[in-house]
Design a protein around this motif. Structure first.
Motif, mmCIF file in Angstrom:
data_model
loop_
_atom_site.group_PDB
_atom_site.id
_atom_site.type_symbol
_atom_site.label_atom_id
_atom_site.label_comp_id
_atom_site.label_asym_id
_atom_site.label_seq_id
_atom_site.Cartn_x
_atom_site.Cartn_y
_atom_site.Cartn_z
ATOM 1 N N LEU A 91 0.818 -1.209 0.000
ATOM 2 C CA LEU A 91 0.000 0.000 0.000
ATOM 3 C C LEU A 91 0.854 1.263 0.000
ATOM 4 C CD1 LEU A 91 -2.779 -1.135 2.505
ATOM 5 C CD2 LEU A 91 -3.094 -0.641 0.084
ATOM 6 N N LEU A 92 1.985 1.233 0.686
ATOM 7 C CA LEU A 92 2.879 2.386 0.693
ATOM 8 C C LEU A 92 3.420 2.688 -0.697
ATOM 9 C CD1 LEU A 92 5.034 1.889 3.920
ATOM 10 C CD2 LEU A 92 3.483 3.784 3.457
ATOM 11 N N ARG A 93 3.743 1.641 -1.425
ATOM 12 C CA ARG A 93 4.400 1.804 -2.723
ATOM 13 C C ARG A 93 3.437 1.788 -3.896
ATOM 14 N NH1 ARG A 93 7.641 -0.061 0.986
ATOM 15 N NH2 ARG A 93 9.882 0.295 0.868
ATOM 16 N N GLU A 94 2.157 1.599 -3.618
ATOM 17 C CA GLU A 94 1.168 1.525 -4.691
ATOM 18 C C GLU A 94 0.960 2.901 -5.302
ATOM 19 O OE1 GLU A 94 -3.030 0.685 -3.756
ATOM 20 O OE2 GLU A 94 -2.720 -1.135 -4.930
ATOM 21 N N ARG A 140 5.849 3.353 7.742
ATOM 22 C CA ARG A 140 5.707 4.548 6.906
ATOM 23 C C ARG A 140 6.933 5.446 7.054
ATOM 24 N NH1 ARG A 140 -0.342 6.832 7.607
ATOM 25 N NH2 ARG A 140 0.162 7.942 5.696
ATOM 26 N N LEU A 141 7.423 5.586 8.278
ATOM 27 C CA LEU A 141 8.586 6.442 8.493
ATOM 28 C C LEU A 141 9.861 5.794 7.968
ATOM 29 C CD1 LEU A 141 7.732 7.893 12.010
ATOM 30 C CD2 LEU A 141 7.457 8.978 9.769
ATOM 31 N N ALA A 142 9.928 4.471 8.006
ATOM 32 C CA ALA A 142 11.072 3.785 7.397
ATOM 33 C C ALA A 142 11.081 4.019 5.890
ATOM 34 C CB ALA A 142 11.012 2.288 7.711
ATOM 35 N N TYR A 143 9.887 4.018 5.280
ATOM 36 C CA TYR A 143 9.791 4.309 3.847
ATOM 37 C C TYR A 143 10.158 5.771 3.583
ATOM 38 C CZ TYR A 143 7.880 4.370 -0.906
ATOM 39 O OH TYR A 143 7.711 4.494 -2.269
ATOM 40 N N ALA A 144 9.789 6.655 4.496
ATOM 41 C CA ALA A 144 10.181 8.068 4.361
ATOM 42 C C ALA A 144 11.700 8.193 4.349
ATOM 43 C CB ALA A 144 9.588 8.881 5.510
ATOM 44 N N GLN A 145 12.373 7.458 5.237
ATOM 45 C CA GLN A 145 13.841 7.479 5.246
ATOM 46 C C GLN A 145 14.403 6.977 3.920
ATOM 47 O OE1 GLN A 145 14.262 5.160 8.974
ATOM 48 N NE2 GLN A 145 15.477 6.869 9.746
ATOM 49 N N GLU A 146 13.757 5.952 3.374
ATOM 50 C CA GLU A 146 14.189 5.413 2.079
ATOM 51 C C GLU A 146 14.047 6.467 0.986
ATOM 52 O OE1 GLU A 146 12.439 2.105 -1.008
ATOM 53 O OE2 GLU A 146 12.416 1.599 1.120
#
Length: 209
Positions: A91-94, A140-146
């Motif tokens: 869902l984060l990357r969709e 979500r915050l780990a994806y933000a760091q990415e």
């Protein structure tokens, strides 16, 4: 005549770790079919095969998947946590409209055919030290760091992509995780990368010769 599977016939869902892309789906399908299984569906994190669980050769199935660098999940705890992880990251990357904070948990629950209350209660019992809401925020915050590391997107655009209603809300949660603001995090990363590049450059390049 084509071999059609009877919709009323028994099936078994296999939950599989490390299957995170289209190539993984293809490889898992090939490995399962190589075992002589009738594969009905393969998607990220799971495969459905014909037959009951009692009919499967679990030791051979486990060994085959491990040889292909996957892992068979066999306990309810493992399968639930992995399915939540797969759903959150998908869902984060969709592409498309970003899910708002309050809508995100409900969307994850729908992916697992549960209500948010059911999933939240089950997750709390199994994981114990982290609520479902806290887990989703951490991912979500780990994806933000990415994104801060690997993209040139502005901090505001990253916040909107992750579904935050305001930059202040995003920055506040990010600061609690990383102990600095998103902008400072990106500056620190760039400084570290520049230092690494400088250290790896030949002596004459560093001296400007």
């Amino acid at each position: 005549m084509p071999n059609r599977h009877d919709s009323a016939a028994p099936t078994t869902v296999l939950y599989i770790k490390h299957m995170v892309c289209a190539r993984g789906i293809r490889v898992v399908r090939q490995e399962l079919e190589g075992l002589g299984l009738q594969v009905l569906d393969v998607r990220l994190g799971a495969a459905t095969v014909a037959g009951t669980a009692e009919e499967l050769d679990w030791p051979r199935l486990r060994a085959t998947l491990e040889a292909a660098r996957f892992a068979l999940l066999e306990t309810f705890h493992q399968t639930l946590v992995e399915r939540v992880s797969v759903a959150v990251n998908r869902l984060l990357r969709e592409p498309g409209e970003s899910l708002r904070h309050r809508a995100f948990g409900a969307a994850v629950a729908r992916e697992l055919d549960l209500t948010y209350g059911q999933l939240s209660a089950a997750f709390a019992r199994l994981v114990g030290d982290k609520t479902l809401a806290a887990y989703i925020i951490s991912q979500r915050l780990a994806y933000a760091q990415e994104l801060l590391t690997s993209s040139s997107l502005s901090v505001g655009l990253i916040a909107r992509r992750l579904g935050y209603a305001s930059l202040a809300h995003f920055s506040g949660q990010f600061r609690r995780l990383a102990r600095c603001s998103p902008s400072a995090y990106r500056r620190l990363l760039r400084a570290e990368m520049a230092a690494v590049v400088g250290d790896e450059a030949p002596n004459h390049a560093r001296d400007g010769k």
